[in-house]
Each structure stands twice: as C-alpha cells, then as structure tokens.
Design an enzyme around this catalytic site. Structure first.
Site, PDB file in Angstrom:
ATOM      1  N   HIS A 117      -1.064 -12.569  -2.483  1.00 47.61           N
ATOM      2  CA  HIS A 117      -2.452 -12.188  -2.205  1.00 47.61           C
ATOM      3  C   HIS A 117      -3.307 -13.379  -1.803  1.00 47.61           C
ATOM      4  O   HIS A 117      -4.346 -13.207  -1.172  1.00 47.61           O
ATOM      5  CB  HIS A 117      -3.052 -11.466  -3.425  1.00 47.61           C
ATOM      6  CG  HIS A 117      -2.611 -10.042  -3.534  1.00 47.61           C
ATOM      7  ND1 HIS A 117      -3.404  -9.036  -4.028  1.00 47.61           N
ATOM      8  CD2 HIS A 117      -1.447  -9.442  -3.194  1.00 47.61           C
ATOM      9  CE1 HIS A 117      -2.740  -7.881  -3.996  1.00 47.61           C
ATOM     10  NE2 HIS A 117      -1.544  -8.114  -3.501  1.00 47.61           N
TER      11      HIS A 117
ATOM     12  N   HIS B  75       9.209  -6.378  -5.889  1.00 49.39           N
ATOM     13  CA  HIS B  75       8.886  -5.206  -6.714  1.00 49.39           C
ATOM     14  C   HIS B  75      10.062  -4.841  -7.630  1.00 49.39           C
ATOM     15  O   HIS B  75      10.067  -3.779  -8.239  1.00 49.39           O
ATOM     16  CB  HIS B  75       8.474  -4.017  -5.841  1.00 49.39           C
ATOM     17  CG  HIS B  75       7.109  -4.192  -5.218  1.00 49.39           C
ATOM     18  ND1 HIS B  75       6.525  -3.239  -4.410  1.00 49.39           N
ATOM     19  CD2 HIS B  75       6.212  -5.201  -5.286  1.00 49.39           C
ATOM     20  CE1 HIS B  75       5.330  -3.672  -4.006  1.00 49.39           C
ATOM     21  NE2 HIS B  75       5.127  -4.867  -4.531  1.00 49.39           N
TER      22      HIS B  75
ATOM     23  N   ASN C 275      -7.340  -6.180  -5.265  1.00 49.78           N
ATOM     24  CA  ASN C 275      -7.298  -7.171  -6.351  1.00 49.78           C
ATOM     25  C   ASN C 275      -7.989  -6.728  -7.640  1.00 49.78           C
ATOM     26  O   ASN C 275      -7.556  -7.094  -8.731  1.00 49.78           O
ATOM     27  CB  ASN C 275      -7.977  -8.479  -5.884  1.00 49.78           C
ATOM     28  CG  ASN C 275      -7.186  -9.187  -4.795  1.00 49.78           C
ATOM     29  OD1 ASN C 275      -5.969  -8.980  -4.677  1.00 49.78           O
ATOM     30  ND2 ASN C 275      -7.858 -10.012  -4.008  1.00 49.78           N
TER      31      ASN C 275
ATOM     32  N   ARG D 170       2.886 -12.336  -7.287  1.00 46.36           N
ATOM     33  CA  ARG D 170       1.976 -11.519  -6.496  1.00 46.36           C
ATOM     34  C   ARG D 170       0.706 -12.289  -6.123  1.00 46.36           C
ATOM     35  O   ARG D 170       0.176 -12.130  -5.009  1.00 46.36           O
ATOM     36  CB  ARG D 170       1.603 -10.255  -7.277  1.00 46.36           C
ATOM     37  CG  ARG D 170       0.703  -9.318  -6.496  1.00 46.36           C
ATOM     38  CD  ARG D 170       0.645  -7.958  -7.171  1.00 46.36           C
ATOM     39  NE  ARG D 170      -0.135  -7.013  -6.401  1.00 46.36           N
ATOM     40  CZ  ARG D 170      -1.218  -6.406  -6.862  1.00 46.36           C
ATOM     41  NH1 ARG D 170      -1.661  -6.656  -8.083  1.00 46.36           N
ATOM     42  NH2 ARG D 170      -1.863  -5.540  -6.107  1.00 46.36           N
TER      43      ARG D 170
HETATM   44  C1  HEM Z   1       4.934  -4.779   1.519  1.00 46.04           C
HETATM   45  C2  HEM Z   1       3.668  -4.588   1.209  1.00 46.04           C
HETATM   46  C3  HEM Z   1       3.218  -4.522  -0.225  1.00 46.04           C
HETATM   47  C4  HEM Z   1       2.473  -3.538  -0.788  1.00 46.04           C
HETATM   48  C5  HEM Z   1       1.918  -2.318  -0.082  1.00 46.04           C
HETATM   49  C6  HEM Z   1       2.328  -3.862  -2.177  1.00 46.04           C
HETATM   50  C7  HEM Z   1       1.608  -3.107  -3.090  1.00 46.04           C
HETATM   51  C8  HEM Z   1       1.584  -3.331  -4.446  1.00 46.04           C
HETATM   52  C9  HEM Z   1       0.891  -2.509  -5.394  1.00 46.04           C
HETATM   53  C10 HEM Z   1       0.034  -1.291  -5.055  1.00 46.04           C
HETATM   54  C11 HEM Z   1       1.134  -3.009  -6.636  1.00 46.04           C
HETATM   55  C12 HEM Z   1       0.610  -2.463  -7.958  1.00 46.04           C
HETATM   56  C13 HEM Z   1      -0.770  -3.053  -8.203  1.00 46.04           C
HETATM   57  C14 HEM Z   1      -1.527  -2.375  -9.323  1.00 46.04           C
HETATM   58  O1  HEM Z   1      -1.305  -1.209  -9.590  1.00 46.04           O
HETATM   59  O2  HEM Z   1      -2.396  -3.025  -9.944  1.00 46.04           O
HETATM   60  C15 HEM Z   1       1.993  -4.160  -6.464  1.00 46.04           C
HETATM   61  C16 HEM Z   1       2.466  -4.939  -7.483  1.00 46.04           C
HETATM   62  C17 HEM Z   1       3.234  -6.067  -7.294  1.00 46.04           C
HETATM   63  N1  HEM Z   1       3.519  -6.662  -6.083  1.00 46.04           N
HETATM   64 FE1  HEM Z   1       3.296  -5.832  -4.279  1.00 46.04          FE
HETATM   65  N2  HEM Z   1       2.983  -5.023  -2.431  1.00 46.04           N
HETATM   66  C18 HEM Z   1       3.530  -5.473  -1.267  1.00 46.04           C
HETATM   67  C19 HEM Z   1       4.219  -6.653  -1.080  1.00 46.04           C
HETATM   68  C20 HEM Z   1       4.426  -7.595  -2.057  1.00 46.04           C
HETATM   69  C21 HEM Z   1       4.878  -8.927  -1.830  1.00 46.04           C
HETATM   70  C22 HEM Z   1       5.134  -9.543  -0.458  1.00 46.04           C
HETATM   71  C23 HEM Z   1       4.993  -9.525  -3.040  1.00 46.04           C
HETATM   72  C24 HEM Z   1       5.420 -10.913  -3.372  1.00 46.04           C
HETATM   73  C25 HEM Z   1       6.258 -11.624  -2.660  1.00 46.04           C
HETATM   74  C26 HEM Z   1       4.616  -8.535  -4.031  1.00 46.04           C
HETATM   75  C27 HEM Z   1       4.674  -8.711  -5.388  1.00 46.04           C
HETATM   76  C28 HEM Z   1       4.247  -7.789  -6.321  1.00 46.04           C
HETATM   77  C29 HEM Z   1       4.502  -7.911  -7.734  1.00 46.04           C
HETATM   78  C30 HEM Z   1       5.347  -8.982  -8.407  1.00 46.04           C
HETATM   79  C31 HEM Z   1       3.838  -6.837  -8.360  1.00 46.04           C
HETATM   80  C32 HEM Z   1       3.710  -6.572  -9.865  1.00 46.04           C
HETATM   81  C33 HEM Z   1       2.552  -7.405 -10.384  1.00 46.04           C
HETATM   82  C34 HEM Z   1       2.264  -7.311 -11.859  1.00 46.04           C
HETATM   83  O3  HEM Z   1       2.984  -6.651 -12.609  1.00 46.04           O
HETATM   84  O4  HEM Z   1       1.259  -7.921 -12.289  1.00 46.04           O
HETATM   85  N3  HEM Z   1       4.246  -7.390  -3.390  1.00 46.04           N
HETATM   86  N4  HEM Z   1       2.231  -4.348  -5.121  1.00 46.04           N
END
Ligand code: HEM
Ligand SMILES: *[C@@H]1O[C@H](CO)[C@@H](O)[C@H](O)[C@H]1NC(C)=O
Ligand SMILES: *[C@@H]1O[C@H](CO)[C@@H](O)[C@H](O)[C@H]1NC(C)=O
Ligand SMILES: *[C@@H]1O[C@H](CO)[C@@H](O)[C@H](O)[C@H]1NC(C)=O
Ligand SMILES: *[C@@H]1O[C@H](CO)[C@@H](O)[C@H](O)[C@H]1NC(C)=O
Length: 316
Positions: free
Chosen positions: A62, A189, A90, A58
């Site tokens: 970002h 995800h 973030n 992630r």
């Molecule tokens: C399509 C649009 C996307 C949205 C709206 C989105 C939104 C989010 C949100 C809201 C979270 C939870 C954050 C939190 O509660 O602190 C999350 C977690 C995550 N996102 Fe996305 N995301 C998107 C695309 C992506 C992309 C492109 C990647 C990587 C290629 C990604 C990888 C991740 C990962 C691996 C997590 C878990 C992180 C952790 O457990 O520390 N996301 N995302």
C-alpha cells in the site's frame, strides 16, 4: 574540444540524477547494522502475533502503489494535513504502524538520520516473509521518504477486493508490473485476514465458490450490511500463518475468499499460472521474490529528493 566536453558532463550528471537507482549494499558503509536492528523487532512482534507479519507485507504494497515506495502511508493526519491512512482501502484496515515505529527507533539508535522509513518498510516486508516460512531476497535500498501523501491516489490506485481480472491486470500494469507479478504477489494472501465487508457479496451472491466454504464464512459474516462488517476471516482457509502455496490450491477448490482472489482461477488467462504455482512451489517462491523487488522499485525518491524522516509518522 573543451566546448564539447562541458555539455557532455552536464548531460551525464543530469542523467545519473534522473536515473538514480537503489542498491543492495546502500547502507554497507553508513549503517552496516541496519539488518540486525530490524530483524529482532520483527521476530518478537511476530512471535506475539503472527498476523502482524502479514500486515507489514501489505503495508509495503500500500506504500508502493501510492506515489511510489516513499513511506507516504506512514504519515499521520494532523490539523492541516490529510494523509493516506483514512483512504477507503486503508481505513480500519492497514496495521503495523507501531512495529515500524519500534524498528525506526532501534535503527535511529544505531545510525541516526541515515535509514529512510521507506527502506524500513521494504526490509520489514522481506523479513516478515522469511520469518513466516517464505522465500528470501536481497532488498534493494536507498529510497528517500516523501514530504507528502495523496489520499486521492490511495483511493484510486489500490484495487478493491471486488475487482475483476481486467481491473487487476490494468492496475498492476499501470505500476509497471506484469500479470505474472500480479498473480505471484496475490500469493501473499496465503497470510492474514480480511473483514466481512470485503467478501460479503462473494459469499452470498457468487456461484464460483465452494458451497460449504461459503456457508462456513457466512456463519461469522451476516448478510445484512449493517452488522459484522469488521469480523475477520483468514484469506487462506488452510494455513493463514504460514507463507506457502496453499492460497493457490484454495483457488482451484473455489475457496478464494475475495473476488479478486478467485478471478485468478476462473476460466481466464491466469488459470495456467495458478496451476503452475500449485505444482511447483519453488516457482511461486522465486516469482514472488522477483515481483517484490520489482514492486519496491516503483516511482522512487532517491539521491537528494525527499528526506530521511526522523519519525516515520511526520515530515521533519
Ligand atoms: C491483487 C490485488 C489485491 C487486492 C484486490 C487486495 C485486496 C485485499 C483486501 C480487500 C484485503 C483485506 C483487507 C481488510 O479486510 O481489511 C487484503 C489483505 C491483505 N493483502 Fe491484499 N490485495 C491485493 C494485492 C496484495 C499484494 C500485492 C500484497 C502484498 C504483496 C497483499 C497483501 C495482503 C496481506 C498480507 C493481507 C492481510 C493483511 C492483514 O491480515 O493485516 N495484497 N488484500
Ligand atoms: C474511517 O473509519 C472511522 C472509524 O470507523 C470512521 O469514523 C471514519 O468516518 C472513516 N473515515 C473515512 C474517511 O472514511
Ligand atoms: C494525487 O493523486 C491524484 C490521482 O492519482 C493526482 O491526480 C493528483 O495530481 C495527485 N496530487 C498531488 C498533489 O500530487
Ligand atoms: C471489470 O470491472 C470494471 C470496474 O468495475 C468494469 O467497468 C468492467 O466492466 C468489468 N469487466 C468485466 C469483464 O467484467
Ligand atoms: C446480492 O445481489 C443482490 C442482487 O444484485 C443484491 O441486491 C444484494 O444486495 C446482494 N447481496 C449481498 C450480500 O451482497
């Protein structure tokens, strides 16, 4: 004759500078040991805490979506500098900075002043994917680190978990990524966790959600907006620590955790792609790898632009 060659040389030099590109063997002479320095740090960190692999993937996203893949997200705030770490998407959310620090110091020991923090993020995202069971790809390298960050861009260019399909498509399009790239990348995800505050409205108010899944999530995410905001739930209800295609199976079962997840399978234009990734995990792996390479190409600093930071947290 000579008078026509000189301008031609200038134009060539100018064009090659403007289109400087990454290459897969960028460090083959200057730092051949870079991959061997990075990987063991990740293997150790991920064996201690699986989620950290998700967090690093992630972090790369970002970084790339905010003024390009230039390590800008890694810069700490100081007395007279505000970086991206406290931007809405973030703050209290992105993590993995100390792992990047450990990798950077290992790499600096092998080849001081050569490998950018932006490239370390790209390698860490690939290695984390592989260690957690996902596809591999050859990482393109040669990014330079920014001397700036942009909190305004971090607030505007990273889509929220509440986003609808139109917003998601537009957001990725504005970074040169297709709808297919967006769906494939959302497949990450399949890993990691989200905070209650990002999915509360969905689990209490939406109808395109499996009722028993909604109740389960409600048990640790209270309705009142002043409590439990940081309580975590897995983005993939089945296998949150394995890079597989269960994320897409969940969407078909209406068990997407975020609104931005479920809109990918909600009677719209991306339903067929979600079905394809369920049927054909190899197609998902291959599209994911391609899209990660493409995301790693966004708005780069190359050549003599920017710098190679000594410490990923501050400009030299
Ligand atoms: C399509 C649009 C996307 C949205 C709206 C989105 C939104 C989010 C949100 C809201 C979270 C939870 C954050 C939190 O509660 O602190 C999350 C977690 C995550 N996102 Fe996305 N995301 C998107 C695309 C992506 C992309 C492109 C990647 C990587 C290629 C990604 C990888 C991740 C990962 C691996 C997590 C878990 C992180 C952790 O457990 O520390 N996301 N995302
Ligand atoms: C970031 O989170 C901290 C801790 O919850 C909070 O005190 C601070 O106000 C937040 N910063 C911004 C800019 O929202
Ligand atoms: C920061 O990002 C915003 C929004 O994309 C943009 O309008 C602004 O020009 C950027 N600031 C700098 C200093 O690049
Ligand atoms: C999608 O979300 C955007 C931003 O919140 C909103 O302006 C737009 O009306 C929404 N589109 C649809 C089709 O719901
Ligand atoms: C659910 O929707 C109602 C009406 O729009 C709103 O007042 C309420 O705050 C929402 N609840 C949650 C938990 O988002």
């Amino acid at each position: 004759m000579a008078s026509s060659i000189l301008p031609a040389v200038f134009i060539l030099v100018f064009l090659s500078g403007a289109t400087a590109q990454l290459s897969k063997n960028f460090y083959s002479k200057s730092c051949p040991g870079v991959f061997d320095a990075v990987k063991p740090v990740l293997q150790s960190a991920i064996s201690k805490e699986k989620r950290i692999g998700a967090s690093l993937i992630r972090l790369f996203f970002h970084d790339c979506f905010v003024q390009g893949c230039d390590g800008s997200i890694l810069l700490d705030d100081t007395g007279n500098f505000i970086g991206e770490k406290t931007a809405r998407p973030n703050n209290n959310s992105v993590r993995g900075f100390s792992v990047i620090d450990r990798i950077k110091s290992r790499v600096e020991k092998v080849c001081p002043g050569v490998v950018s923090c932006a490239d370390i993020l790209a390698i860490a995202a690939r290695d984390s994917t592989v260690i957690l069971g996902g596809p591999s790809w050859r990482v393109k390298l040669g990014r330079r680190d920014s001397r700036t960050a942009n909190i305004t861009a971090a607030n505007s260019d990273l889509p929220p978990g509440s986003a609808n399909l139109t917003t998601l498509v537009r957001s990725f399009r504005s970074k040169g990524l297709s709808t297919k790239d967006m769906v494939a990348l959302s497949g990450s995800h399949t890993l990691g966790q989200a905070r209650c505050v990002t999915f509360r409205a969905r689990i209490y108010n939406q109808t395109n959600i499996d009722p028993s899944f909604a109740r389960t999530r409600q048990s640790r995410c209270p309705r009142a907006s002043n409590s439990g905001n940081n309580n975590l739930a897995p983005l993939d209800v089945q296998t949150p620590n394995v890079f597989d295609n269960n994320y897409f199976k969940n969407l078909i079962d209406q068990k997407g955790l975020l609104n931005s997840d479920q809109v990918l399978f909600n009677g719209g234009s991306t339903d067929s792609l979600v079905r394809k990734y369920v049927r054909n995990p190899k197609a998902f792996d291959s599209d994911f790898a391609k899209a990660m390479i493409k995301m790693g190409d966004i708005a780069l600093l190359t050549g003599s632009q920017g710098e190679i930071r000594k410490n990923c947290r501050r400009v030299n």
